[in-house]
Design an enzyme around this catalytic site. Structure first.
Site, short mmCIF file in Angstrom:
data_model
loop_
_atom_site.label_atom_id
_atom_site.label_comp_id
_atom_site.label_asym_id
_atom_site.label_seq_id
_atom_site.Cartn_x
_atom_site.Cartn_y
_atom_site.Cartn_z
N ASN A 136 0.83 -1.22 0.00
CA ASN A 136 0.00 0.00 0.00
C ASN A 136 0.86 1.27 0.00
O ASN A 136 0.37 2.36 0.25
CB ASN A 136 -0.95 0.01 1.22
CG ASN A 136 -0.20 0.03 2.54
OD1 ASN A 136 1.03 0.05 2.57
ND2 ASN A 136 -0.93 0.03 3.63
N HIS A 138 3.50 1.89 2.01
CA HIS A 138 4.10 2.33 3.28
C HIS A 138 5.62 2.12 3.30
O HIS A 138 6.14 1.24 2.61
CB HIS A 138 3.41 1.70 4.50
CG HIS A 138 3.68 0.27 4.76
ND1 HIS A 138 2.70 -0.64 5.11
CD2 HIS A 138 4.84 -0.45 4.78
CE1 HIS A 138 3.24 -1.81 5.31
NE2 HIS A 138 4.53 -1.74 5.12
N GLU A 143 2.00 4.27 7.50
CA GLU A 143 0.88 3.86 6.66
C GLU A 143 0.28 5.04 5.90
O GLU A 143 0.46 6.20 6.31
CB GLU A 143 -0.21 3.25 7.57
CG GLU A 143 0.23 2.00 8.32
CD GLU A 143 0.18 0.74 7.46
OE1 GLU A 143 0.38 0.83 6.24
OE2 GLU A 143 -0.07 -0.34 8.03
C1 GLP Z 1 6.54 -4.56 6.65
C2 GLP Z 1 7.69 -3.68 7.11
C3 GLP Z 1 8.18 -2.77 6.00
C4 GLP Z 1 8.36 -3.57 4.73
C5 GLP Z 1 7.03 -4.11 4.31
C6 GLP Z 1 7.07 -4.85 2.99
O1 GLP Z 1 5.29 -3.97 6.80
N1 GLP Z 1 7.37 -2.87 8.23
O2 GLP Z 1 9.39 -2.16 6.40
O3 GLP Z 1 8.91 -2.77 3.74
O4 GLP Z 1 6.61 -5.01 5.31
O5 GLP Z 1 7.34 -6.18 3.19
P1 GLP Z 1 7.83 -7.19 2.10
O6 GLP Z 1 9.20 -6.79 1.75
O7 GLP Z 1 7.75 -8.51 2.78
O8 GLP Z 1 6.88 -7.06 0.97
#
Ligand code: GLP
Length: 245
Positions: A136, A138, A143
């Site tokens: 999304n 973030h 968020e």
């Molecule tokens: C979590 C972490 C973020 C990360 C995001 C994406 O929410 N707090 O720092 O970037 O996940 O995760 P992924 O890399 O598993 O898609």
């Protein structure tokens, strides 16, 4: 923004690791801002391999992580403290006394956030901040919202983030509802920012954050204003912006 197009996840990981390795070689006591999630795992594996081959020395490196779930101990296998130990710290010669992560077990949110901001400010910001991107948009756990939050803060995770992270927990109810996260100001304080994105699941967020307007509803979009921001993304993550490249 500097865009580095990679072929696939392995290529993203190698390219990102090369940039981080160069940072460590140029400044052995650098402050690395580190991220969790699945995106940086390959990057960490590459860095471990460079350490094992004798090409990297982490002994003077200091680190400051982005975020931590509220309510998980540092030994919980889904805490970000545990993630960092198992995916990087335990495999290189870093001094873990120099590794900073918000304390998810501190019930005093205001005190913990202020403590963490003091750590970041004490470093003058990270030399290089590594980031992933939430589906999304973030960054850290900042968020989508009506405003960018500057300081380290306690956030209520969105339904989308809880859904995205449920795969790591036994049940959806086990996913923590709150996290402490470095704020947008802490991230932007870094001298250089490096974001890794791979896979189709990130294509919309990459388009919204880096090829659209800067707005708090797409938190990563603020990075367009950073003077030294590098995006390393693979073909799938760039699939919705092909015509713009
Ligand atoms: C979590 C972490 C973020 C990360 C995001 C994406 O929410 N707090 O720092 O970037 O996940 O995760 P992924 O890399 O598993 O898609």
């Amino acid at each position: 923004m500097r865009l580095i197009c990679a072929k696939d996840y392995a290529d993203v990981s190698r390219k990102a690791a090369n940039i981080i390795a160069a940072q460590i070689q140029l400044k052995p006591d650098c402050v690395l801002g580190l991220a969790t999630g699945s995106s940086p795992v390959g990057t960490y594996k590459e860095l471990i391999a460079m350490y094992e081959s004798g090409d990297l020395d982490f002994s003077k490196v200091r680190t400051v992580n982005l975020d931590e779930y509220v309510g998980l101990t540092k030994d919980h296998d889904q805490s970000y403290a545990y993630f960092m130990r198992t995916n990087l710290f335990d495999h290189v010669n870093i001094d873990q006394a120099n590794c900073n992560i918000p304390n998810g077990m501190n019930p005093d949110a205001e005190g913990e956030c202020a403590r963490y901001d003091a750590v970041i400010d004490g470093f003058g910001g990270a030399d290089l901040q590594l980031l992933g991107l939430g589906p999304n948009g973030h960054i850290g756990f900042n968020e989508p919202a009506d405003a960018f939050v500057k300081n380290t803060n306690k956030v209520e995770l969105t339904k989308a983030t809880i859904d995205a992270n449920a795969r790591f927990f036994a049940t959806r109810d086990d996913v923590p509802k709150y996290a402490y996260t470095m704020g947008i100001g802490g991230i932007m304080k870094a001298k250089r920012v490096l974001l890794v994105a791979n896979g189709k699941g990130k294509a919309q967020a990459v388009k919204d954050c880096f090829f659209g307007p800067i707005k708090p509803q797409a938190p990563g979009s603020i990075l367009q204003l950073h003077p030294d921001f590098t995006l390393v993304a693979d073909e799938e993550a760039l699939s919705l912006v092909k015509d713009l490249l």
